[in-house]
Design an enzyme around this catalytic site. Structure first.
Site, PDB file in Angstrom:
ATOM      1  N   ASP A 112      -1.942   6.834  -6.762  1.00  0.00           N
ATOM      2  CA  ASP A 112      -1.615   5.501  -6.290  1.00  0.00           C
ATOM      3  C   ASP A 112      -2.748   4.585  -6.774  1.00  0.00           C
ATOM      4  OD1 ASP A 112      -0.457   3.386  -4.773  1.00  0.00           O
ATOM      5  OD2 ASP A 112      -1.945   3.749  -3.203  1.00  0.00           O
ATOM      6  N   LEU A 113      -2.511   3.293  -6.815  1.00  0.00           N
ATOM      7  CA  LEU A 113      -3.523   2.356  -7.321  1.00  0.00           C
ATOM      8  C   LEU A 113      -4.189   1.569  -6.190  1.00  0.00           C
ATOM      9  CD1 LEU A 113      -4.895   0.720  -9.598  1.00  0.00           C
ATOM     10  CD2 LEU A 113      -2.825  -0.652  -9.756  1.00  0.00           C
ATOM     11  N   ASP A 114      -3.383   0.692  -5.556  1.00  0.00           N
ATOM     12  CA  ASP A 114      -3.935  -0.205  -4.533  1.00  0.00           C
ATOM     13  C   ASP A 114      -4.434   0.602  -3.334  1.00  0.00           C
ATOM     14  OD1 ASP A 114      -3.193  -2.646  -5.907  1.00  0.00           O
ATOM     15  OD2 ASP A 114      -1.134  -2.217  -5.343  1.00  0.00           O
TER      16      ASP A 114
ATOM     17  N   THR B 231      -7.665  -3.284  -3.786  1.00  0.00           N
ATOM     18  CA  THR B 231      -6.770  -4.423  -3.948  1.00  0.00           C
ATOM     19  C   THR B 231      -5.769  -4.566  -2.799  1.00  0.00           C
ATOM     20  OG1 THR B 231      -5.639  -2.906  -5.415  1.00  0.00           O
ATOM     21  CG2 THR B 231      -6.849  -4.680  -6.456  1.00  0.00           C
TER      22      THR B 231
ATOM     23  N   LYS C 146       2.222  -1.593   2.932  1.00  0.00           N
ATOM     24  CA  LYS C 146       1.451  -0.765   1.994  1.00  0.00           C
ATOM     25  C   LYS C 146       2.348   0.225   1.272  1.00  0.00           C
ATOM     26  CE  LYS C 146      -3.240  -0.398   3.734  1.00  0.00           C
ATOM     27  NZ  LYS C 146      -4.141   0.505   4.437  1.00  0.00           N
ATOM     28  N   GLY C 147       2.191   0.290  -0.027  1.00  0.00           N
ATOM     29  CA  GLY C 147       2.918   1.288  -0.815  1.00  0.00           C
ATOM     30  C   GLY C 147       4.341   0.869  -1.147  1.00  0.00           C
ATOM     31  N   VAL C 148       4.885  -0.073  -0.402  1.00  0.00           N
ATOM     32  CA  VAL C 148       6.279  -0.469  -0.647  1.00  0.00           C
ATOM     33  C   VAL C 148       6.322  -1.658  -1.627  1.00  0.00           C
ATOM     34  CG1 VAL C 148       7.090   0.444   1.562  1.00  0.00           C
ATOM     35  CG2 VAL C 148       6.455  -1.939   1.409  1.00  0.00           C
TER      36      VAL C 148
ATOM     37  N   ARG D 125       7.178  -5.115  -3.818  1.00  0.00           N
ATOM     38  CA  ARG D 125       6.986  -6.526  -3.456  1.00  0.00           C
ATOM     39  C   ARG D 125       8.175  -7.030  -2.633  1.00  0.00           C
ATOM     40  NH1 ARG D 125       6.171  -9.953  -8.624  1.00  0.00           N
ATOM     41  NH2 ARG D 125       4.801  -8.185  -8.975  1.00  0.00           N
TER      42      ARG D 125
ATOM     43  N   SER E 186       2.069   3.952  -9.119  1.00  0.00           N
ATOM     44  CA  SER E 186       1.952   2.798  -8.226  1.00  0.00           C
ATOM     45  C   SER E 186       3.266   2.040  -8.156  1.00  0.00           C
ATOM     46  CB  SER E 186       0.861   1.857  -8.761  1.00  0.00           C
ATOM     47  OG  SER E 186       0.870   0.644  -8.045  1.00  0.00           O
ATOM     48  N   ALA E 187       3.518   1.455  -6.986  1.00  0.00           N
ATOM     49  CA  ALA E 187       4.704   0.608  -6.820  1.00  0.00           C
ATOM     50  C   ALA E 187       4.478  -0.761  -7.446  1.00  0.00           C
ATOM     51  CB  ALA E 187       5.004   0.436  -5.338  1.00  0.00           C
ATOM     52  N   SER E 188       3.244  -1.011  -7.867  1.00  0.00           N
ATOM     53  CA  SER E 188       2.903  -2.361  -8.320  1.00  0.00           C
ATOM     54  C   SER E 188       3.315  -2.647  -9.751  1.00  0.00           C
ATOM     55  CB  SER E 188       1.393  -2.578  -8.188  1.00  0.00           C
ATOM     56  OG  SER E 188       1.053  -3.833  -8.730  1.00  0.00           O
TER      57      SER E 188
ATOM     58  N   ASN F 279       1.908  -4.918 -11.208  1.00  0.00           N
ATOM     59  CA  ASN F 279       0.636  -5.379 -11.774  1.00  0.00           C
ATOM     60  C   ASN F 279      -0.262  -4.218 -12.206  1.00  0.00           C
ATOM     61  OD1 ASN F 279       0.770  -8.380 -11.380  1.00  0.00           O
ATOM     62  ND2 ASN F 279       1.064  -7.764  -9.247  1.00  0.00           N
TER      63      ASN F 279
ATOM     64  N   LYS G 185       8.842   3.897  -2.898  1.00  0.00           N
ATOM     65  CA  LYS G 185       8.272   4.733  -1.838  1.00  0.00           C
ATOM     66  C   LYS G 185       8.838   4.248  -0.517  1.00  0.00           C
ATOM     67  CE  LYS G 185       3.998   4.798  -4.545  1.00  0.00           C
ATOM     68  NZ  LYS G 185       2.576   4.442  -4.652  1.00  0.00           N
TER      69      LYS G 185
ATOM     70  N   GLU H  74      -2.906   9.123  -2.244  1.00  0.00           N
ATOM     71  CA  GLU H  74      -2.268   7.958  -1.607  1.00  0.00           C
ATOM     72  C   GLU H  74      -3.034   7.466  -0.382  1.00  0.00           C
ATOM     73  OE1 GLU H  74      -0.041   5.710  -1.205  1.00  0.00           O
ATOM     74  OE2 GLU H  74       1.322   6.014  -2.853  1.00  0.00           O
ATOM     75  N   ASP H  75      -2.895   6.175  -0.088  1.00  0.00           N
ATOM     76  CA  ASP H  75      -3.485   5.626   1.142  1.00  0.00           C
ATOM     77  C   ASP H  75      -2.411   5.088   2.091  1.00  0.00           C
ATOM     78  OD1 ASP H  75      -2.774   3.410  -0.472  1.00  0.00           O
ATOM     79  OD2 ASP H  75      -4.165   2.136   0.636  1.00  0.00           O
TER      80      ASP H  75
HETATM   81  C1  BG6 Z   1       1.686  -1.278  -3.813  1.00  0.00           C
HETATM   82  C2  BG6 Z   1       1.039  -1.969  -2.637  1.00  0.00           C
HETATM   83  O1  BG6 Z   1       0.723  -0.563  -4.521  1.00  0.00           O
HETATM   84  O2  BG6 Z   1       2.302  -2.229  -4.675  1.00  0.00           O
HETATM   85  C3  BG6 Z   1       2.066  -2.829  -1.912  1.00  0.00           C
HETATM   86  O3  BG6 Z   1       0.507  -1.006  -1.750  1.00  0.00           O
HETATM   87  C4  BG6 Z   1       2.716  -3.802  -2.890  1.00  0.00           C
HETATM   88  O4  BG6 Z   1       1.425  -3.528  -0.863  1.00  0.00           O
HETATM   89  C5  BG6 Z   1       3.314  -3.020  -4.053  1.00  0.00           C
HETATM   90  O5  BG6 Z   1       3.734  -4.546  -2.229  1.00  0.00           O
HETATM   91  C6  BG6 Z   1       3.943  -3.923  -5.123  1.00  0.00           C
HETATM   92  O6  BG6 Z   1       2.930  -4.613  -5.788  1.00  0.00           O
HETATM   93  P1  BG6 Z   1       3.143  -5.827  -6.783  1.00  0.00           P
HETATM   94  O7  BG6 Z   1       1.779  -5.962  -7.423  1.00  0.00           O
HETATM   95  O8  BG6 Z   1       4.198  -5.429  -7.772  1.00  0.00           O
HETATM   96  O9  BG6 Z   1       3.536  -7.006  -5.982  1.00  0.00           O
HETATM   97 MG    MG Z   2      -1.884   2.174  -1.890  1.00  0.00          MG
END
Ligand code: BG6
Ligand code: MG
Length: 218
Positions: free
Chosen positions: A7-9, A15, A44-46, A48, A113-115, A117, A144, A168-169
């Protein structure tokens, strides 16, 4: 242990706090409301969009799709603004050492990561070339706590999830790792992450030898 699915964030970089700061700003600017600390774990983890649903639910607000998309985009702008000054100094304690040892042991590293970014953040942290793969969250059917992103992250490095650890956190993330069949390593409190197979209180306590021992005993 052939692969590590990160996982990233909140695991690689701190972050997670910026995500919630950006959501708080959105709630203030648009709805003149404060978000309570307890809501952070649920975002967290879910993804955007799922995070925004959690927040609108809490606020008791429903908005048309166009406004929903605009709110999500505005949150992301605020979040990216908070990330502007991110450097390798923002990599969480213990992570460089852990990553170094994993690489020395020939373990492949994959981002789960779900992000959206993720690539941008890895670049800012100077870690783009350290990872063997980045699973693309826009390509998986379910976020997730569904296992999809961890399955994709394992597949990207050509390994079976059963031969991988996942780090994971978040509550949703540990559930996702367990369902994927990988060995879950949680960073956080037993109150939330009691379902992790190995749990440490913070990233500084993530030691390669401990992970390997727990893995051998699994
Ligand atoms: C996860 C975060 O890593 O990424 C979540 O824990 C966040 O809080 C999700 O909603 C999506 O991130 P992003 O950067 O695509 O908005
Ligand atoms: Mg995380």
């Amino acid at each position: 242990m052939k692969g590590a699915l990160f996982d990233l964030d909140g695991v690689i970089a701190d972050t997670a706090v910026y995500h919630f700061q950006a959501w708080r700003k959105l709630a203030r600017d648009h709805f003149d409301r404060e978000l309570p600390d307890e809501l952070e774990e649920k975002t967290k983890g879910v993804s955007r969009a799922d995070s925004l649903k959690v927040i609108l639910d809490y606020l008791g607000v429903s908005v048309p799709q166009k406004e929903f998309d605009a709110l999500a985009a505005e949150k992301n702008e605020a979040y990216r603004g908070l990330l502007a000054g991110l450097t390798s100094a923002d990599i969480l304690p213990g992570i460089p050492e852990l990553i170094g040892q994993m690489k020395r042991h020939g373990i492949k590293l994959s981002l789960a990561s779900a992000s959206m970014n993720g690539p941008f953040i890895l670049e800012k942290l100077g870690l783009s070339y350290t990872f063997d793969a980045i699973a693309d969250p826009s390509k998986v059917a379910a976020g997730k706590p569904a296992p999809d992103i961890f399955l994709e992250a394992a597949s990207e490095i050509g390994e079976k999830p059963e031969d991988c650890v996942g780090l994971e956190d978040s509550v949703a993330g540990i559930t996702a790792i367990n369902t994927a069949g990988a060995f879950s390593v949680g960073v956080g409190s037993p109150n939330e992450l009691g379902h992790a197979r190995l749990l440490v209180p913070n990233t500084g306590a993530l030691k390669y030898d401990d992970i390997e021992k727990a893995w051998e005993r699994r």
